[in-house]
Design an enzyme around this catalytic site. Structure first.
Site, PDB file in Angstrom:
ATOM      1  N   ASN A   7       0.875  -1.177   0.000  1.00  8.90           N
ATOM      2  CA  ASN A   7       0.000   0.000   0.000  1.00  8.90           C
ATOM      3  C   ASN A   7       0.911   1.226   0.000  1.00  8.90           C
ATOM      4  OD1 ASN A   7      -1.769   2.087   0.526  1.00  8.90           O
ATOM      5  ND2 ASN A   7      -2.152   1.497   2.657  1.00  8.90           N
ATOM      6  N   TRP A   8       0.978   1.886  -1.158  1.00  7.62           N
ATOM      7  CA  TRP A   8       1.913   3.017  -1.287  1.00  7.62           C
ATOM      8  C   TRP A   8       1.374   4.313  -0.680  1.00  7.62           C
ATOM      9  CZ3 TRP A   8       4.178   2.429  -6.962  1.00  7.62           C
ATOM     10  CH2 TRP A   8       5.087   1.363  -6.961  1.00  7.62           C
ATOM     11  N   LYS A   9       0.122   4.308  -0.274  1.00  6.34           N
ATOM     12  CA  LYS A   9      -0.504   5.519   0.295  1.00  6.34           C
ATOM     13  C   LYS A   9      -0.266   6.709  -0.639  1.00  6.34           C
ATOM     14  CE  LYS A   9       0.310   3.453   4.742  1.00  6.34           C
ATOM     15  NZ  LYS A   9       0.290   3.602   6.180  1.00  6.34           N
ATOM     16  N   HIS A  89      -9.351   0.957   5.174  1.00  4.53           N
ATOM     17  CA  HIS A  89      -8.036   1.145   5.795  1.00  4.53           C
ATOM     18  C   HIS A  89      -8.197   2.084   6.990  1.00  4.53           C
ATOM     19  CE1 HIS A  89      -3.905   2.445   6.444  1.00  4.53           C
ATOM     20  NE2 HIS A  89      -3.549   1.342   5.818  1.00  4.53           N
ATOM     21  N   GLU A  91      -6.582   4.517   8.045  1.00  4.38           N
ATOM     22  CA  GLU A  91      -6.430   5.949   7.756  1.00  4.38           C
ATOM     23  C   GLU A  91      -7.724   6.515   7.166  1.00  4.38           C
ATOM     24  OE1 GLU A  91      -2.789   5.592   5.522  1.00  4.38           O
ATOM     25  OE2 GLU A  91      -1.784   4.992   7.371  1.00  4.38           O
ATOM     26  N   GLU A 161      -5.219  -5.246  10.667  1.00  4.54           N
ATOM     27  CA  GLU A 161      -4.192  -4.229  10.854  1.00  4.54           C
ATOM     28  C   GLU A 161      -4.449  -3.484  12.166  1.00  4.54           C
ATOM     29  OE1 GLU A 161      -2.269  -2.965   6.928  1.00  4.54           O
ATOM     30  OE2 GLU A 161      -4.072  -1.776   7.154  1.00  4.54           O
ATOM     31  N   GLY A 167       2.559   2.032  10.717  1.00  2.45           N
ATOM     32  CA  GLY A 167       3.495   3.145  10.545  1.00  2.45           C
ATOM     33  C   GLY A 167       4.201   3.557  11.822  1.00  2.45           C
ATOM     34  N   SER A 206       3.585  -2.370  10.327  1.00  2.00           N
ATOM     35  CA  SER A 206       5.042  -2.354  10.486  1.00  2.00           C
ATOM     36  C   SER A 206       5.706  -3.682  10.107  1.00  2.00           C
ATOM     37  CB  SER A 206       5.420  -1.938  11.913  1.00  2.00           C
ATOM     38  OG  SER A 206       4.991  -0.610  12.167  1.00  2.00           O
ATOM     39  N   GLY A 227       2.836  -1.136   4.277  1.00  2.00           N
ATOM     40  CA  GLY A 227       2.921   0.267   3.878  1.00  2.00           C
ATOM     41  C   GLY A 227       4.372   0.648   3.607  1.00  2.00           C
ATOM     42  N   GLY A 228       5.022   1.216   4.623  1.00  2.00           N
ATOM     43  CA  GLY A 228       6.368   1.789   4.477  1.00  2.00           C
ATOM     44  C   GLY A 228       7.359   0.891   3.742  1.00  2.00           C
TER      45      GLY A 228
HETATM   46  C1  PEP Z   1      -0.626   0.000   6.041  1.00  2.00           C
HETATM   47  O1  PEP Z   1      -0.701   1.180   5.758  1.00  2.00           O
HETATM   48  O2  PEP Z   1      -1.498  -0.762   5.648  1.00  2.00           O
HETATM   49  C2  PEP Z   1       0.512  -0.457   6.828  1.00  2.00           C
HETATM   50  C3  PEP Z   1       0.462  -1.662   7.319  1.00  2.00           C
HETATM   51  O3  PEP Z   1       1.551   0.418   6.985  1.00  2.00           O
HETATM   52  P1  PEP Z   1       3.010   0.079   7.622  1.00  2.00           P
HETATM   53  O4  PEP Z   1       3.484  -1.204   6.998  1.00  2.00           O
HETATM   54  O5  PEP Z   1       3.869   1.251   7.239  1.00  2.00           O
HETATM   55  O6  PEP Z   1       2.817  -0.040   9.092  1.00  2.00           O
END
Ligand code: PEP
Length: 241
Positions: A7-9, A89, A91, A161, A167, A206, A227-228
């Site tokens: 997920n590149w956000k 999600h 966010e 999640e 994050g 994470s 994500g990251g």
């Molecule tokens: C996400 O945004 O779905 C996520 C899991 O982010 P991260 O891996 O950066 O915690």
């Protein structure tokens, strides 16, 4: 096979999208991997992605079409070649006030258009600390998947999640994640019988190359939503491997 979804956000320039896929195309290893870039980069990603990578969106409208300025319909996503969409999600829930019921409408819309859906659920830190994790997650499943009776095999995926792990660098331990995944599996089975039991469950929060193996070793964790660590091709490939 485990499924790794990036997920590149709201990240990546065109040049970074090109560089990412150049590196992926150079790899000889093949995995099941999905990536959700920003909506404007879906077309570019579809042109550049190797065949083993599916491209999808981070969100879609709950409406078919019409006067909804700024929105993107599931029909358009399907039409341009996207194959999946993330719904719910954390966010979107926290920053854009998306409710379980809104998620249910988005899921229905996406499935109707033939997209796969990754429905995200998870508790906040306060909810975990007050012992409400399973209550919250089950409610998200019951309300977000309300009115759903059937879908094509593989078309519905659930991502657990925990909000406190997204994050933040704080990861659920493999045992903590497994406990919730097992509860999600049972709830899906209760709601949808065998069809529910077969839904793939991803863990997100994470996930990094150095913790992915322990998490993926758990019985009810079928993959990861990342994500990251999905932004750099090298890290993404390391996760897949
Ligand atoms: C996400 O945004 O779905 C996520 C899991 O982010 P991260 O891996 O950066 O915690």
């Amino acid at each position: 096979m485990k499924l790794i979804v990036g997920n590149w956000k709201m990240n990546q320039t065109q040049a970074q999208v090109r560089a990412f896929f150049e590196m992926l195309n150079a790899t000889t290893r093949r995995h099941e991997a999905w990536i959700a870039p920003q909506a404007l980069h879906i077309g570019l990603a579809l042109q550049l992605a190797p065949a083993f990578v599916r491209i999808g969106a981070q969100n879609c409208s709950e409406h078919d079409s019409g006067a909804f300025t700024g929105e993107t319909s599931a029909a358009t996503l399907k039409d341009i070649g996207a194959s999946f969409v993330l719904v719910g999600h954390s966010e979107r829930r926290q920053l854009f006030a998306e409710t379980n019921t809104l998620c249910a409408h988005k899921i229905a819309q996406a499935l109707k258009q033939g997209l796969s859906v990754i429905y995200c659920v998870g508790e906040t830190l306060a909810e975990r600390e007050s012992g409400q994790t399973l209550l919250v997650v089950k409610r998200q499943l019951q309300e977000g998947l309300q009115n759903l009776s059937t879908w094509n095999p593989g078309q519905l995926i659930v991502a657990y999640e925990p909000v406190w792990a997204i994050g933040t660098g704080k990861v659920a331990t493999p045992a903590e994640a497994q406990d919730v995944h097992l509860a999600i599996r049972s709830e899906l089975q209760r709601l949808f019988n065998t069809q529910g039991q077969q839904v793939k469950l991803l863990y997100g929060g994470s996930v990094k190359p150095d913790n992915v193996a322990d998490l993926m070793g758990q019985q009810d964790i079928d993959g990861a939503l990342v994500g990251g660590a999905s932004l750099k091709a090298q890290d993404f490939l390391a996760l897949c491997q």
